[in-house]
Design an enzyme around this catalytic site. Structure first.
Site, PDB file in Angstrom:
ATOM      1  N   SER A  66       4.068  29.417  21.028  1.00  0.00           N
ATOM      2  CA  SER A  66       3.781  30.854  21.839  1.00  0.00           C
ATOM      3  C   SER A  66       4.803  31.246  22.346  1.00  0.00           C
ATOM      4  O   SER A  66       5.770  30.318  23.067  1.00  0.00           O
ATOM      5  CB  SER A  66       2.454  30.662  22.487  1.00  0.00           C
ATOM      6  N   CYS A  67       5.105  32.655  22.607  1.00  0.00           N
ATOM      7  CA  CYS A  67       6.212  33.387  23.787  1.00  0.00           C
ATOM      8  C   CYS A  67       5.562  34.612  24.244  1.00  0.00           C
ATOM      9  O   CYS A  67       4.164  34.678  24.316  1.00  0.00           O
ATOM     10  CB  CYS A  67       7.465  33.419  22.917  1.00  0.00           C
ATOM     11  N   ALA A  68       6.302  35.490  24.446  1.00  0.00           N
ATOM     12  CA  ALA A  68       5.774  36.634  24.722  1.00  0.00           C
ATOM     13  C   ALA A  68       4.967  37.674  23.837  1.00  0.00           C
ATOM     14  O   ALA A  68       4.141  38.120  24.062  1.00  0.00           O
ATOM     15  CB  ALA A  68       6.997  37.545  25.533  1.00  0.00           C
TER      16      ALA A  68
END
Length: 106
Positions: A66-68
């Site tokens: 996951s990231c932004a």
């Protein structure tokens, strides 16, 4: 390259039932400002595949990056796959989707 997009509901189910290890590849300052409960930090800027594989093996849950907003997590998947590490899944909407939906953060 193979990328499997997860949506918020799939991530929520996996975290709730304990089957998902959510690996946040945002930078430490971003993680510190807020993250999805239960996620672990493994920043893309210092992406260490040996350490990541050890974490995944030790934890035993299904790894989902996951990231932004899904861009860096997809980049991390591409990098891992280019090095022979069979990671394929990420939260396509990322933290912005989670936060925008009013989900809790830590």
């Amino acid at each position: 390259m193979t990328i499997v997009d997860w949506d918020r509901e799939a991530v929520k189910r996996g975290l709730a039932d304990g089957t998902v290890l959510l690996i946040d590849v945002r930078e430490p300052d971003e993680f510190a400002q807020g993250h999805i409960p239960g996620s672990v930090s493994h920043p893309l800027s210092g992406f260490d595949l040996d350490r990541l594989q050890a974490l995944i093996a030790e934890d035993g849950r299904r790894p989902v990056l996951s990231c932004a907003a899904g861009v860096r997590s997809a980049r991390a998947l591409a990098y891992a796959q280019s090095r022979g590490v069979p990671l394929t899944e990420h939260y396509a909407g990322g933290f912005k989707d989670w936060l925008g939906a009013g989900e809790p953060i830590e």
